[in-house]
Design a protein around this motif. Structure first.
Motif, PDB file in Angstrom:
ATOM      1  N   GLY A   1       7.702  -2.015   2.694  1.00  0.00           N
ATOM      2  CA  GLY A   1       8.641  -2.204   1.594  1.00  0.00           C
ATOM      3  C   GLY A   1       9.174  -3.615   1.490  1.00  0.00           C
ATOM      4  N   ALA A   2       8.680  -4.526   2.343  1.00  0.00           N
ATOM      5  CA  ALA A   2       9.151  -5.911   2.321  1.00  0.00           C
ATOM      6  C   ALA A   2       8.570  -6.698   1.145  1.00  0.00           C
ATOM      7  CB  ALA A   2       8.797  -6.607   3.642  1.00  0.00           C
ATOM      8  N   VAL A   3       7.442  -6.245   0.619  1.00  0.00           N
ATOM      9  CA  VAL A   3       6.850  -6.830  -0.584  1.00  0.00           C
ATOM     10  C   VAL A   3       6.800  -5.721  -1.629  1.00  0.00           C
ATOM     11  CG1 VAL A   3       4.851  -8.001  -1.585  1.00  0.00           C
ATOM     12  CG2 VAL A   3       5.480  -8.442   0.795  1.00  0.00           C
ATOM     13  N   PRO A   4       7.520  -5.862  -2.724  1.00  0.00           N
ATOM     14  CA  PRO A   4       7.641  -4.764  -3.704  1.00  0.00           C
ATOM     15  C   PRO A   4       6.314  -4.412  -4.369  1.00  0.00           C
ATOM     16  CG  PRO A   4       9.341  -6.441  -4.053  1.00  0.00           C
ATOM     17  CD  PRO A   4       8.356  -7.017  -3.084  1.00  0.00           C
ATOM     18  N   GLY A   5       6.202  -3.157  -4.762  1.00  0.00           N
ATOM     19  CA  GLY A   5       5.094  -2.712  -5.593  1.00  0.00           C
ATOM     20  C   GLY A   5       3.829  -2.335  -4.863  1.00  0.00           C
ATOM     21  N   TRP A   6       3.906  -2.166  -3.546  1.00  0.00           N
ATOM     22  CA  TRP A   6       2.705  -1.835  -2.766  1.00  0.00           C
ATOM     23  C   TRP A   6       1.979  -0.642  -3.392  1.00  0.00           C
ATOM     24  CZ3 TRP A   6       2.026   2.162   1.324  1.00  0.00           C
ATOM     25  CH2 TRP A   6       0.841   1.992   2.062  1.00  0.00           C
TER      26      TRP A   6
END
Length: 349
Positions: free
Chosen positions: A284-289
């Motif tokens: 969740g550290a980079v949005p939109g996975w």
């Protein structure tokens, strides 16, 4: 440049570029050569303690790769994978009159060593916390399947720009998590580790050239998550799976013995790497996975192990050594264990 007692430095003109090489004082010119290859965001300075610790009788060398230390900062053509570096190494050994050597590669330097071994004879390979044979990011499964044609999520686009700016500015502080010293302490070594030579290691990191031709390189846009893909220039892109793949080691007719040595707490090269965009997306550290099917975390260790398993099945010999409570730098964190494994592997002078 700060050199430890017993280490000397000189620049050597080769057919490709001028290369800075560290040498151990007093080594016999005809000694069995051991060549240490540093990783990304470092230089030969990181190897000094290990160089001094090797038994007498070897000829111990450590070059600076292009764009690091005092070697010429020629641009890195990422579309060649790590071949710019391995070809430079071949030219350096040729200039030194060496036909073959024991190669010791750390992190990206492990990838350079593997690429070199695909193209030239070597006495042995020691891979310390090496990049996966399938590159860094953008692959799934132990078989290293490539996830996209443009290597979405790989390369320079995933590098923190504040860290690059601090690196370029020669930041020696630890005021931010993106300061080079803070990155060293958080990612290069295990928590709480300190070295009396930390200022030398920081100097080594700060010798890295930055920009589109060096670190991190350029970046390409893509419609796929996370919106960037590997460019064609610079170091971070050179390890993208579309450009770098050394799994062909398993097919070598003459297979050098391989030692794989790593720490069990490595934050960089891991099946849960803090520098893998897909793993960060999963957290969740980079949005939109987009999910496991499209963007799985790269199982870096499983990939290396699968290649070395096949290497042995095809007649080669390899050994894995795992050090407990150890990060990305076994030679710094546990020098005695590293030296014992290395000297046993290279088998005497």
């Amino acid at each position: 440049m700060v050199l430890l007692d017993g280490i000397a430095s000189r620049r050597i003109d080769t057919s490709r570029l001028a290369v800075n090489v560290l040498e151990r004082a007093g080594d016999p010119p005809g000694g069995t050569p051991v060549v240490f290859i540093h990783g990304n965001l470092s230089s030969s300075l990181f190897w000094q303690e290990a160089m001094l610790a090797l038994p007498a009788g070897y000829r111990v060398l450590a070059p600076d790769l292009r764009g690091f230390g005092d070697t010429d900062p020629l641009p890195v053509d990422a579309t060649r994978g790590l071949r710019d570096f391995s070809d430079d190494l071949a030219a350096t050994l040729e200039a030194l009159g060496l036909d073959a050597a024991h190669l010791v590669g750390w992190s990206m330097g492990g990838g350079v060593a593997m690429q070199y071994a695909l193209d030239h004879p070597v006495l042995s390979l020691t891979l310390q916390a090496p990049v996966s044979p399938y590159g860094f990011g953008g692959t799934g499964g132990p078989e290293g399947r490539r996830l996209s044609e443009d290597d979405a999520g790989c390369g320079a686009g995933g590098v923190n720009p504040d860290f690059v700016a601090r690196l370029a500015a020669g930041d020696r502080s630890e005021e931010a998590a993106t300061s080079p010293l803070a990155v060293y302490r958080a990612a290069y070594v295990h928590a709480g580790f300190r070295s009396v030579h930390e200022e030398i290691w920081l100097e080594s990191m700060l010798s890295s050239r930055t920009g589109p031709d060096h670190y991190p390189g350029d970046s390409a846009a893509t419609d796929a998550w996370p919106g960037f893909a590997a460019g064609g220039r610079g170091i971070a892109n050179a390890m993208a799976p579309g450009y770098f793949n050394t799994s062909g080691l398993v097919e070598l007719a003459r297979k050098p013995d391989i030692l794989w040595i790593r720490g069990d707490s490595d934050a960089i090269v891991s099946d849960a790497s803090a520098f893998d965009i897909n793993y960060l997306g999963q957290l969740g550290a980079v949005p939109g996975w987009p999910g496991e099917q499209t963007a799985p975390a790269q199982p870096m260790l499983a990939q290396t192990r699968a290649v070395l398993d096949k290497y042995r099945a095809n007649g080669g010999r390899s050994r894995e050594v795992v050090l407990a409570n150890c990060g990305h730098s076994p030679h710094l964190e546990y020098p005695e264990q590293f030296l014992a494994a290395l000297t046993e592997h290279i088998g005497g002078v």
